[in-house]
Design a protein around this motif. Sequence first.
Motif, PDB file in Angstrom:
ATOM      1  N   PRO B 238       0.810  -1.217   0.000  1.00  0.00           N
ATOM      2  CA  PRO B 238       0.000   0.000   0.000  1.00  0.00           C
ATOM      3  C   PRO B 238       0.846   1.270   0.000  1.00  0.00           C
ATOM      4  O   PRO B 238       0.498   2.238  -0.682  1.00  0.00           O
ATOM      5  CB  PRO B 238      -0.818  -0.092   1.290  1.00  0.00           C
ATOM      6  N   LEU B 239       1.993   1.257   0.713  1.00  0.00           N
ATOM      7  CA  LEU B 239       2.829   2.458   0.743  1.00  0.00           C
ATOM      8  C   LEU B 239       3.410   2.762  -0.630  1.00  0.00           C
ATOM      9  O   LEU B 239       3.436   3.908  -1.071  1.00  0.00           O
ATOM     10  CB  LEU B 239       3.971   2.286   1.755  1.00  0.00           C
ATOM     11  N   ALA B 240       3.878   1.706  -1.305  1.00  0.00           N
ATOM     12  CA  ALA B 240       4.437   1.905  -2.642  1.00  0.00           C
ATOM     13  C   ALA B 240       3.390   2.531  -3.556  1.00  0.00           C
ATOM     14  O   ALA B 240       3.685   3.414  -4.364  1.00  0.00           O
ATOM     15  CB  ALA B 240       4.909   0.564  -3.213  1.00  0.00           C
ATOM     16  N   ASN B 241       2.147   2.090  -3.386  1.00  0.00           N
ATOM     17  CA  ASN B 241       1.083   2.635  -4.208  1.00  0.00           C
ATOM     18  C   ASN B 241       0.864   4.123  -3.935  1.00  0.00           C
ATOM     19  O   ASN B 241       0.705   4.923  -4.856  1.00  0.00           O
ATOM     20  CB  ASN B 241      -0.200   1.861  -3.901  1.00  0.00           C
ATOM     21  N   VAL B 242       0.855   4.472  -2.645  1.00  0.00           N
ATOM     22  CA  VAL B 242       0.652   5.869  -2.274  1.00  0.00           C
ATOM     23  C   VAL B 242       1.775   6.729  -2.843  1.00  0.00           C
ATOM     24  O   VAL B 242       1.539   7.788  -3.425  1.00  0.00           O
ATOM     25  CB  VAL B 242       0.598   6.006  -0.735  1.00  0.00           C
ATOM     26  N   ILE B 297       2.673   2.804 -11.347  1.00  0.00           N
ATOM     27  CA  ILE B 297       1.803   1.825 -10.693  1.00  0.00           C
ATOM     28  C   ILE B 297       2.363   0.419 -10.899  1.00  0.00           C
ATOM     29  O   ILE B 297       2.351  -0.416  -9.997  1.00  0.00           O
ATOM     30  CB  ILE B 297       0.361   1.933 -11.241  1.00  0.00           C
ATOM     31  N   LEU B 298       2.881   0.182 -12.087  1.00  0.00           N
ATOM     32  CA  LEU B 298       3.485  -1.121 -12.374  1.00  0.00           C
ATOM     33  C   LEU B 298       4.653  -1.390 -11.418  1.00  0.00           C
ATOM     34  O   LEU B 298       4.776  -2.466 -10.836  1.00  0.00           O
ATOM     35  CB  LEU B 298       3.971  -1.152 -13.824  1.00  0.00           C
ATOM     36  N   LEU B 299       5.499  -0.361 -11.225  1.00  0.00           N
ATOM     37  CA  LEU B 299       6.634  -0.513 -10.313  1.00  0.00           C
ATOM     38  C   LEU B 299       6.153  -0.768  -8.889  1.00  0.00           C
ATOM     39  O   LEU B 299       6.671  -1.644  -8.191  1.00  0.00           O
ATOM     40  CB  LEU B 299       7.506   0.749 -10.341  1.00  0.00           C
ATOM     41  N   ALA B 300       5.153  -0.020  -8.472  1.00  0.00           N
ATOM     42  CA  ALA B 300       4.648  -0.169  -7.104  1.00  0.00           C
ATOM     43  C   ALA B 300       4.089  -1.574  -6.902  1.00  0.00           C
ATOM     44  O   ALA B 300       4.354  -2.225  -5.892  1.00  0.00           O
ATOM     45  CB  ALA B 300       3.572   0.882  -6.823  1.00  0.00           C
ATOM     46  N   ASP B 301       3.304  -2.039  -7.870  1.00  0.00           N
ATOM     47  CA  ASP B 301       2.715  -3.380  -7.756  1.00  0.00           C
ATOM     48  C   ASP B 301       3.795  -4.455  -7.716  1.00  0.00           C
ATOM     49  O   ASP B 301       3.701  -5.426  -6.973  1.00  0.00           O
ATOM     50  CB  ASP B 301       1.760  -3.653  -8.922  1.00  0.00           C
ATOM     51  N   THR B 302       4.832  -4.265  -8.552  1.00  0.00           N
ATOM     52  CA  THR B 302       5.908  -5.252  -8.578  1.00  0.00           C
ATOM     53  C   THR B 302       6.649  -5.281  -7.254  1.00  0.00           C
ATOM     54  O   THR B 302       6.951  -6.349  -6.722  1.00  0.00           O
ATOM     55  CB  THR B 302       6.889  -4.916  -9.720  1.00  0.00           C
ATOM     56  N   LEU B 303       6.900  -4.084  -6.703  1.00  0.00           N
ATOM     57  CA  LEU B 303       7.557  -4.006  -5.402  1.00  0.00           C
ATOM     58  C   LEU B 303       6.716  -4.731  -4.344  1.00  0.00           C
ATOM     59  O   LEU B 303       7.220  -5.494  -3.524  1.00  0.00           O
ATOM     60  CB  LEU B 303       7.749  -2.539  -5.010  1.00  0.00           C
TER      61      LEU B 303
END
Lengths: 544, 320, 282
Positions: B238-242, B297-303
Amino acid sequence: MTQNPVLEFDRLVIAQTSGGKSILNDISLSVAKGEVLALIGESGSGKTSLALSALGRIRPGLMVRHGNVRLAGLDMIRATEQELRHRRGKSISYIAQSAAMSFNQRMRLDRQVTEPAAVHGAMPAMAAIKRAHALYASLGLPDPGQIGARFPHEVSGGQLQRFMIAMGLLLDPDLVVCDEPTSALDVTTQIEVLRALKTGIRENGTAALFVSHDLAVVAQVADRIAVLKRGDLIECASTTEILENPQHDYTRELIRACQRWPVTARDLVAKKPPAAAEGAIEARGIVAGYGSVTNNKPKIEILKGVSLNVARGRVVAIIGESGSGKSTLARVIAGLHAPAAGTITLSGKTLADRGSGRTRDEMRRIQMVFQSADTALNAKHSVGRILGRVLDFFGDKSPGRIAELLEMVNLPAEYARRKPSQLSGGEKQRVNLARALAARPEVLICDEITSALDTVVAASIIRLVEDLRDRLDLAILFISHDMATVAALADQVVVLKQGVVVENGAAPDVLLRPQADYTRLLLGSVPELRIGWLEDTAPGAPAL
Amino acid sequence: MIGYLIKRLLLAVLVLWLVSLLVFVGTEILPGDVAQLALGQFATPESVATLRTELGLDQPAALRYLDWLFGILQGDWGQSITTKTPVADMLSQRIGNTVLLAGTTTLIATPLAICIGLLLSLGTGGWLDRLGSITILGLSATPEFLIATLAVLLFAVKLYWFPAVAYLSPGASWQDTARALFLPVATLVIVVTAQIARMTRAIISNLLGQPFAEMAMLKGVPRYKIVSQHALIMAVGPLANVVALNVAYLVSGVVVVETVFAYPGLARLMVDAVQARDMPVVQACAMVFGAVYVILILLADTLADLFDPFLTTSRKATGQ
Amino acid sequence: MTTKPDLAPLPRQRPSLTLWFSFGVLGAFVFIAVFSPWLVPFDPTEFVTDLPFQAGNGASILGSDYLGRDLFSRLIAGTSLTLLMGLGATLLAHLVGDTLGMLVALRGGWLDVVLCRIVDVALSLPKIIVGLVVVAALGSSITTLVVVTGLIYSASVFRVARALGRDLVGQDFMRVARMRGEGPVWLLFGEMLPHVVRPLAADFAIRMSFAILFMSSLSFLGLGVQPPLADWGALVRENLQGLGGGSLAPIYPALAIALVSIALNLFVDVLGERNDAAELSK
């Protein structure tokens, strides 16, 4: 009272912060060194709050209004954060009901199990790991040297519960608090975990506070039993004393409810033989599951060709553990889940797979009661509105029908004005039954309707279902994992294992003379209300 | 895991294609004839028609879309109608400025905000938490132009510490660039820090209410460790997404701040192009914004996936 | 048991300062919006002085604006416009977002997939840029502004409503109703609606603060409300040039926006905390 108690509750009163309603009234109890004290009570009796208060934990929304809790002399209610932290995990530890929720999903098990050692600096990391692995071995976990490297989702529910026990015992605490440690498990797993837990406690000479709703389970491990009812301590005595000479009516009722198991031939004489005529509802060769269907087989197959039929005036019980597909079968019959193959017939007429393809009258004739009345009743509607909507929907205009329905399930007519939140668990389940009956069904599917209730209330619901079967000549499909309930109610028993019927016959035959190994294992794993039952039952095949 | 990533990548490409469709259709249905606008209202109908042919506007829309799409894929973004220069050149200069602004802000704001969020979670219910929470709530609800104008009033008008206008000249020394960047960066750091800190606190306090956190507490784990280890590892996704959403905002949504400080960023370029009906530039900017969002968003989801042992380990529960 | 134990007193529920603050601010602004014609000391379009950016004095509390009009009067007059535009846009966003979101949550299937993809794509473009492009193309009438803002925010509302709906659809009481053969109208309005009213109301308040900020930004960039009308965002823009001379004229309207936005957010935050507490003690 006991000499030098490890834990002592002294006139403890815990109440809700808003409104001030007491959930625990003036509780005084103590646990001696090395003693196992069981707390038994229905859901909502405040037993979890009492258990947590032993660790100085009062959940948000609650407060201590009187009394104290002393752990080896320290007042846990007024202790500082620091003092609490030094005792938690070291001199007192907690084993929760749901291991799946209590473990961090993203940390390896070894790290979580040995964390108490790390935070208390109690032993070097290597020693802690070694101690954990030794505990794994004594708790019967497979491959004790390696399994701790896994993440929580990589082990089964029964194994995870054992990891929690290992975590609780790691630092040799003076007291472990076990909150329904086996209630979420299947019976065949429960017996293994129970055995492991008992060994763990006995070997380490640890005192325990054991919270449960199941008297038969408690009787296997406890030295003394305290009975709680709605926040009051009504009785506390040694296990033998409680079982042989209960003082309180509620305790007697509890014992009577537990004594339905094991069943004897005499208990089963009243069972009706399976009907020869065609069933009111019949399922033939049901295959169902999830994912794309190829060749009448779904990708994930839950039911692998199940057939059964239920005649009017009969109760057919389906028993099975989690993953057996029993709830899926109920949903298929109810039209909530389309099968990949097989047919459902209602009084000889084949029904459409999906509810949307069935006529309104066909839907009316099959009604289902769900496990959790909390979610099956719309919390925003009054009881009258919940029942009234069913009547309106099916065009039932008989006057006084709502009162009649409530009377049928033994509830007073003025309950029509109440909201579900104003009802007890048992009352909610009665309303849930009334809602199903409002449609004047021929077939009633009951999906685990007693499993969220405590023993005494469940017994009264069973009597009600039995009464309704005879009064309304219903065909009842009764799904349950609880053998005692099934024995009390079923005319015919179907044993389901991983989507396959392993045994199907008249109740006395299946329950007294089981043919399949699995049925025997299942029946043998149900705890009996008898001291020493656990020791008498030979460790069977490993949990399935 | 690899399968997951490939699926994610394909989905991102699909979304990007849909974005290109939306951008093209969107600019297509905007009223106002490009050729007419470019030539002014006194142009003869003949010259307008000539320009239309020149720009390819007489072709069917589907054909022009394909032409445009394949152009982009080959790095040809077309030509600006107003300046007659290649769109790619205009973009590359502005992209540099935007990366400078967004990058500096992200590097300062993200660690700062997450630390503040974690710090506030340490003492939930205490006065520090209450004061801090109300402050970040207030700041995150404050319009950027209030923060920006106050910053100008204080630091540029009253104190003369920093220039009010962030003019970036190509040959400027790094000190001058830093001085020019200070006020816009400071404004955005305040805005973004407040947002991320607020979300961090919400995510962590939600996790602290879950049984695993209570269990950690009952094991004697000190609160700072529950927050910084147990809760934080669960909060990565969730943090990566924010953070990704906030970085996307810094790239594309900061038109107000760019306007106040006259900063030559991408967002301003697009707004100016819209007003001039310079469609190739509008389309290019919109595509860049869409792509940045999708990639972030792709990077955040992958992380998030990398921190989820359910996906990274193959063993599944045995039995049951 | 011998005697009843003496119980410690219950903690008194403290009247929440933040709740009263947000109540007070919102109430005051609604009051101002409703009674603005009687509250303005001067006609907001008349010149009270020849000099721009005069400091405040007894009659003209906040001084004059960039043309020499009374800033305080213009601020009061802009209140109803700002709030009504915010309200209208949020109503539209919720009307569209809630209806579609709940419907899709209930129905599922291809419509769900298609709408979710569209919303994903729509959200990948920055809201302010989309707003600017569309408003630039269609012209800055107040109706356009409200409709465009409403539609832009309906995508976010759709997501919220769909998520709420999905949670409900999986619940047993919905299965019970479906098993009976209930149609979508009863399922949506009879069963689901009572459960989502409160969370959606909370979202409404937050969303309204977003809408007000958004439209103020459009006005600030010159593409929102056009002169002679002015919402608070336009007032900031008009008077921005005064900043160089040290005038506070652009700060007041910006402060007003911040106040409303903060009050709306605080209101939802505090009520949410209270609900959590009530939920826990059930």
